[in-house]
Design a protein around this motif. Structure first.
Motif, short mmCIF file in Angstrom:
data_model
loop_
_atom_site.label_atom_id
_atom_site.label_comp_id
_atom_site.label_asym_id
_atom_site.label_seq_id
_atom_site.Cartn_x
_atom_site.Cartn_y
_atom_site.Cartn_z
N PHE A 164 -13.41 -4.90 5.51
CA PHE A 164 -13.14 -3.50 5.82
C PHE A 164 -13.92 -3.04 7.04
O PHE A 164 -15.06 -3.45 7.24
N LEU A 165 -13.28 -2.20 7.84
CA LEU A 165 -13.93 -1.52 8.94
C LEU A 165 -13.99 -0.04 8.60
O LEU A 165 -12.96 0.59 8.35
N ALA A 166 -15.21 0.51 8.59
CA ALA A 166 -15.39 1.94 8.33
C ALA A 166 -15.55 2.66 9.65
O ALA A 166 -16.24 2.20 10.55
N THR A 167 -14.87 3.81 9.77
CA THR A 167 -14.99 4.62 10.98
C THR A 167 -15.22 6.07 10.58
O THR A 167 -14.72 6.53 9.56
N GLY A 168 -16.01 6.78 11.37
CA GLY A 168 -16.30 8.18 11.08
C GLY A 168 -16.06 9.04 12.30
O GLY A 168 -16.37 8.64 13.43
N ILE A 190 -14.19 9.87 7.26
CA ILE A 190 -14.55 8.46 7.44
C ILE A 190 -13.38 7.64 6.90
O ILE A 190 -12.97 7.82 5.77
N SER A 191 -12.85 6.79 7.74
CA SER A 191 -11.70 5.98 7.36
C SER A 191 -12.14 4.55 7.11
O SER A 191 -12.99 4.03 7.82
N LEU A 192 -11.51 3.92 6.13
CA LEU A 192 -11.75 2.52 5.85
C LEU A 192 -10.48 1.73 6.06
O LEU A 192 -9.48 1.95 5.39
N PHE A 193 -10.51 0.83 7.04
CA PHE A 193 -9.35 0.03 7.39
C PHE A 193 -9.49 -1.38 6.82
O PHE A 193 -10.55 -2.00 6.94
N ASP A 194 -8.41 -1.87 6.23
CA ASP A 194 -8.35 -3.27 5.82
C ASP A 194 -8.18 -4.10 7.09
O ASP A 194 -7.27 -3.87 7.88
N THR A 195 -9.06 -5.08 7.30
CA THR A 195 -9.03 -5.84 8.55
C THR A 195 -7.95 -6.91 8.57
O THR A 195 -7.79 -7.61 9.57
N CYS A 202 -5.37 2.01 6.81
CA CYS A 202 -6.41 2.81 6.17
C CYS A 202 -6.10 2.90 4.67
O CYS A 202 -5.01 3.32 4.28
N GLN A 203 -7.05 2.49 3.84
CA GLN A 203 -6.78 2.30 2.43
C GLN A 203 -6.92 3.55 1.55
O GLN A 203 -6.16 3.74 0.64
N LEU A 256 -20.36 -2.36 0.50
CA LEU A 256 -19.74 -3.45 1.23
C LEU A 256 -18.23 -3.58 1.10
O LEU A 256 -17.62 -4.16 1.95
N THR A 257 -17.63 -3.12 0.05
CA THR A 257 -16.21 -3.37 -0.13
C THR A 257 -15.39 -2.11 -0.25
O THR A 257 -14.64 -1.97 -1.17
N PRO A 258 -15.48 -1.17 0.65
CA PRO A 258 -14.80 0.08 0.46
C PRO A 258 -13.32 0.05 0.86
O PRO A 258 -12.92 -0.73 1.67
N HIS A 259 -12.52 1.00 0.30
CA HIS A 259 -11.14 1.25 0.73
C HIS A 259 -11.00 2.75 0.94
O HIS A 259 -10.07 3.32 0.43
N GLN A 260 -11.88 3.49 1.49
CA GLN A 260 -11.71 4.92 1.46
C GLN A 260 -12.23 5.67 2.66
O GLN A 260 -12.76 5.07 3.56
#
Length: 358
Positions: A237-241, A247-252, A257-258, A275-279
């Motif tokens: 996951f890539l987290a962006t704010g 804050i977006s969580l993208f599945d790589t 965005c999950q 470490l394992t977010p989808h949100q």
């Protein structure tokens, strides 16, 4: 140096509250306030070393200090002296437990050996620098400034390796774990995916674009400037704010965005994710993203009020709130255990050490 750290097992959502509820945070007596140079929010950045045995803090009053988490009194810490301006960001070399990098807003980056307190290298003329990211192999870094400058530097060379001007302010970027890609946030709210060290676009859209428009593929997750990115240790996951309080969580794998989470509202100053977010979390203003070792939980703090909210990343449920005396301006989960370091009224606190002693 601190003793070796035992890696802790993951906590289920049901056990999290029971684990943390009886714990109290430990205060670290870095007396910036007593010197007359600190005050509320003086700590700008917090970083753990790769083993989780040391914690570094950088402050707006130029104080750079490295703590042994087991010994909260300042006499057991190491103060690193040399910066002539406020410290914006600190980060340990990801492959060297005692090498620390710090950047100040006068455009100076310093590299330290925390065992000897020596500044082993410095790079100057980086403008009003405020952000940095280590390449995963520890051989180089990217430093960004508020004028759009992006610089590649080495911990062993005093000159800039290469410059990559951006049209707007450089925000907090992140590397993929192979070191071949960099995720770069933009003012438009997108996230660019660039090659490293060339810093050229890697992906292109698979549809026609209007004349004059770019065909570069970018992640789109914000309606305001995207301010920070962070890749999970698993690489999933890539987290962006962004400044839109999201804050977006993208599945790589598919770059979708999950999940979104709207519990945290108002200007959020600091976010540290599991470490394992989808949100996604909502926030305004500057923020910090950081994943914990197991990816189960994310903690966020709002600069308008006290308290740090913890959310379960798989379900989006609110799990726990750490009470604070004031707003939190920096925080970071330890890389090997459930141990949270954060600033509270300009003072470093860590919660989770009590459990390690059981």
């Amino acid at each position: 140096m601190a003793p070796p750290v035992r890696i802790r097992q993951s906590l289920t959502k049901e056990r999290f509250v029971g684990y943390f509820a009886p714990l109290r945070s430990q205060t670290y007596n870095e007396s910036t306030q007593s010197r007359g140079g600190g005050g509320v929010g003086s700590i700008r950045s917090i970083a753990w070393n790769p083993l989780g045995s040391l914690v570094a803090t950088g402050s707006s009053d130029r104080t750079l200090r490295v703590w042994n988490p087991e010994k909260p009194n300042a006499r057991f810490s190491t103060e690193l002296k040399g910066h002539a301006a406020g410290i914006e960001k600190v980060a340990f070399n990801p492959v060297k437990d005692a090498e620390l990098c710090s950047v100040s807003n006068d455009g100076v980056v310093k590299f330290w050996d925390v065992r000897t307190k020596a500044c082993v290298n410095e790079v100057r003329d980086l403008g009003n620098a405020h952000t940095l990211a280590w390449a995963p192999d520890g051989s180089s870094l990217l430093v960004g400034n508020k004028s759009g400058g992006l610089f590649r530097i080495s911990p062993t060379q005093s000159t800039i390796l290469s410059s990559h001007p951006q049209p707007v302010e450089a925000y907090q970027m992140a590397f993929c774990w192979s070191g071949e890609k960099v995720f770069l946030p933009t003012r438009e709210g997108n996230i660019r995916i660039l090659s490293y060290p060339e810093l050229e676009p890697i992906m292109r859209v698979n549809h026609a674009v209007k004349p004059g428009d770019s065909d570069e593929f970018m992640l789109k997750g914000h309606t305001a400037p995207c301010l920070t990115t962070e890749l999970s240790p698993t690489g999933r996951f890539l987290a962006t704010g962004g400044g839109d309080a999201i804050i977006s969580l993208f599945d790589t794998q598919d770059w979708i965005c999950q999940r979104t989470n709207t519990r945290i509202i108002g200007p959020v100053r600091s976010i540290s994710m599991a470490l394992t977010p989808h949100q996604d979390l909502h926030l305004h203003a500057d923020l910090i993203l950081g994943f914990t070792f197991d990816g189960r939980y994310v903690v966020g703090g709002c600069e308008d009020g006290p308290g740090l909210d913890v959310t379960h990343t798989e379900t989006g449920e609110h799990v726990h709130t750490f009470k604070t005396a004031g707003p939190c301006h920096a925080l970071a989960w330890a890389p090997t255990r459930y141990c949270l370091a954060y600033s509270d009224l300009g003072i470093l606190r860590i919660i989770g050490l009590d459990a390690d002693r059981k």
